[in-house]
Design a protein around this motif. Structure first.
Motif, PDB file in Angstrom:
ATOM      1  N   ALA A  96       3.296 -15.971  36.832  1.00 49.81           N
ATOM      2  CA  ALA A  96       3.190 -16.121  35.714  1.00 49.81           C
ATOM      3  C   ALA A  96       4.817 -15.024  34.572  1.00 49.81           C
ATOM      4  O   ALA A  96       4.842 -15.700  34.182  1.00 49.81           O
ATOM      5  N   ARG A  97       4.341 -14.316  36.315  1.00 47.49           N
ATOM      6  CA  ARG A  97       5.792 -13.867  35.820  1.00 47.49           C
ATOM      7  C   ARG A  97       6.716 -14.342  36.487  1.00 47.49           C
ATOM      8  O   ARG A  97       7.965 -14.038  36.442  1.00 47.49           O
ATOM      9  N   ASP A  98       7.147 -14.662  37.359  1.00 57.74           N
ATOM     10  CA  ASP A  98       8.122 -15.631  38.092  1.00 57.74           C
ATOM     11  C   ASP A  98       9.075 -16.204  37.241  1.00 57.74           C
ATOM     12  O   ASP A  98       8.206 -16.749  35.917  1.00 57.74           O
ATOM     13  N   LYS A  99      10.257 -16.746  37.454  1.00 60.84           N
ATOM     14  CA  LYS A  99      11.551 -17.731  36.726  1.00 60.84           C
ATOM     15  C   LYS A  99      10.562 -18.760  36.463  1.00 60.84           C
ATOM     16  O   LYS A  99      11.108 -19.370  35.393  1.00 60.84           O
ATOM     17  N   SER A 100       9.821 -18.798  37.560  1.00 64.05           N
ATOM     18  CA  SER A 100       9.150 -20.429  37.532  1.00 64.05           C
ATOM     19  C   SER A 100       7.748 -20.591  36.479  1.00 64.05           C
ATOM     20  O   SER A 100       7.448 -21.562  36.244  1.00 64.05           O
ATOM     21  N   GLY A 101       7.438 -19.705  35.802  1.00 65.89           N
ATOM     22  CA  GLY A 101       6.331 -20.022  35.041  1.00 65.89           C
ATOM     23  C   GLY A 101       7.339 -19.062  34.246  1.00 65.89           C
ATOM     24  O   GLY A 101       7.789 -19.174  32.654  1.00 65.89           O
ATOM     25  N   GLY A 102       6.296 -17.824  33.728  1.00 62.90           N
ATOM     26  CA  GLY A 102       6.419 -16.592  31.932  1.00 62.90           C
ATOM     27  C   GLY A 102       8.081 -16.194  31.865  1.00 62.90           C
ATOM     28  O   GLY A 102       8.459 -16.269  31.180  1.00 62.90           O
ATOM     29  N   ASP A 103       8.272 -16.312  33.198  1.00 66.37           N
ATOM     30  CA  ASP A 103       9.977 -15.814  33.214  1.00 66.37           C
ATOM     31  C   ASP A 103      10.150 -14.402  32.250  1.00 66.37           C
ATOM     32  O   ASP A 103      10.394 -13.638  31.966  1.00 66.37           O
ATOM     33  N   SER A 104       8.215 -13.055  32.373  1.00 66.48           N
ATOM     34  CA  SER A 104       8.216 -11.959  31.945  1.00 66.48           C
ATOM     35  C   SER A 104       6.624 -11.176  32.670  1.00 66.48           C
ATOM     36  O   SER A 104       5.705 -12.000  32.721  1.00 66.48           O
ATOM     37  N   LEU A 105       6.745  -9.927  32.185  1.00 67.05           N
ATOM     38  CA  LEU A 105       5.406  -9.399  32.802  1.00 67.05           C
ATOM     39  C   LEU A 105       4.809  -9.440  31.735  1.00 67.05           C
ATOM     40  O   LEU A 105       3.627  -8.807  31.712  1.00 67.05           O
ATOM     41  N   ILE A 106       5.326 -10.207  30.020  1.00 68.02           N
ATOM     42  CA  ILE A 106       3.988  -9.595  29.078  1.00 68.02           C
ATOM     43  C   ILE A 106       2.964 -11.225  29.492  1.00 68.02           C
ATOM     44  O   ILE A 106       1.653 -10.715  29.186  1.00 68.02           O
ATOM     45  N   TYR A 107       3.007 -11.739  30.088  1.00 65.42           N
ATOM     46  CA  TYR A 107       2.237 -12.738  30.530  1.00 65.42           C
ATOM     47  C   TYR A 107       1.070 -12.836  31.919  1.00 65.42           C
ATOM     48  O   TYR A 107       0.070 -13.077  31.836  1.00 65.42           O
ATOM     49  N   PRO A 108       1.847 -12.319  32.564  1.00 64.78           N
ATOM     50  CA  PRO A 108       0.607 -12.049  33.886  1.00 64.78           C
ATOM     51  C   PRO A 108      -0.205 -10.690  33.553  1.00 64.78           C
ATOM     52  O   PRO A 108      -1.552 -10.606  34.059  1.00 64.78           O
ATOM     53  N   ALA A 109       0.238  -9.875  32.299  1.00 64.20           N
ATOM     54  CA  ALA A 109      -0.761  -8.900  32.188  1.00 64.20           C
ATOM     55  C   ALA A 109      -1.647  -8.895  30.998  1.00 64.20           C
ATOM     56  O   ALA A 109      -2.387  -8.167  31.150  1.00 64.20           O
ATOM     57  N   GLY A 110      -1.163  -9.843  29.983  1.00 70.17           N
ATOM     58  CA  GLY A 110      -2.064 -10.860  29.336  1.00 70.17           C
ATOM     59  C   GLY A 110      -3.199 -11.364  30.262  1.00 70.17           C
ATOM     60  O   GLY A 110      -4.619 -11.449  29.512  1.00 70.17           O
TER      61      GLY A 110
END
Length: 211
Positions: free
Chosen positions: A184-198
């Motif tokens: 979720a954090r990786d550029k292949s996923g959400g590419d942002s810390l927001i998404y794994p935190a959520g």
């Protein structure tokens, strides 16, 4: 011409050595800080009994990355403070918590929001801030290897949960869920810390609110 060439070559070699040294030092410090966070949980009660004014575990999860940001050792962009890819990111935010919720819903188990919801969310965000924001970014920067950064990040994530008292099977699940947060954090996923935190916050809220 030969002298200038050798001078440029030596300058390039020196620059490469400094670059590699920074990478190695960065990875080494990440491992050390991961160990310190683990110890802060292991001695959580003792530190609080001794008069430490804040929760030592939460404090270390937030304080270490913030200090590195202030010192310029890592940037906010590297930490994942950006919008990234919202469609992918929101998919990760709701997929795993949604599956967990539906599993218990069809088992007929009631959902009652846990009393410690606020603290649970803060703890989830704190763990993502440190593990996926700082550690994963630093390992990726040091080794330029996504698989290795995922492995090391979640190995340390599992170590903390081992100290929390998790047995082998739940610990394995923690590792798999941690990999999910890493994607979720990786550029292949959400590419942002927001998404794994959520995703982490929602997952913990659902898991703790099923009675």
């Amino acid at each position: 011409f030969d002298f200038n060439f050798r001078r440029r070559l030596l300058a390039e070699i020196k620059s490469e050595i400094i670059f590699m040294k920074d990478k190695i030092v960065g990875a080494f410090l990440a491992l050390i800080f991961g160990g310190l966070v683990t110890l802060s949980y292991a001695f959580r009660r003792q530190l609080q009994t001794a008069g430490f004014p804040l929760d030592p575990y939460f404090f270390s999860l937030f304080a270490i990355p913030i200090l590195l940001l202030i010192l310029g050792k890592i940037s906010s962009a590297q930490m994942g403070f950006k919008i990234g890819k919202p469609l992918y990111g929101l998919f990760f935010v709701f997929l795993l918590p949604g599956i967990l919720f539906l599993r218990f819903y069809f088992m007929g188990k009631p959902f009652v929001l846990t009393e410690g919801a606020t603290l649970l969310v803060i703890g989830s965000i704190a763990e993502e801030f440190f593990f996926r924001g700082y550690l994963q970014s630093q390992f990726e920067k040091s080794f330029n290897n996504t698989g290795l950064s995922f492995f090391l990040t979640n190995l340390l994530f599992m170590l903390v949960h081992f100290v929390k008292g998790y047995s082998l099977l739940p610990l394995s699940m923690v590792g798999l869920i941690g990999l999910y947060f890493s994607f979720a954090r990786d550029k292949s996923g959400g590419d942002s810390l927001i998404y794994p935190a959520g995703a982490h916050s929602l997952y913990n809220l659902v898991a703790s609110s099923i009675k």
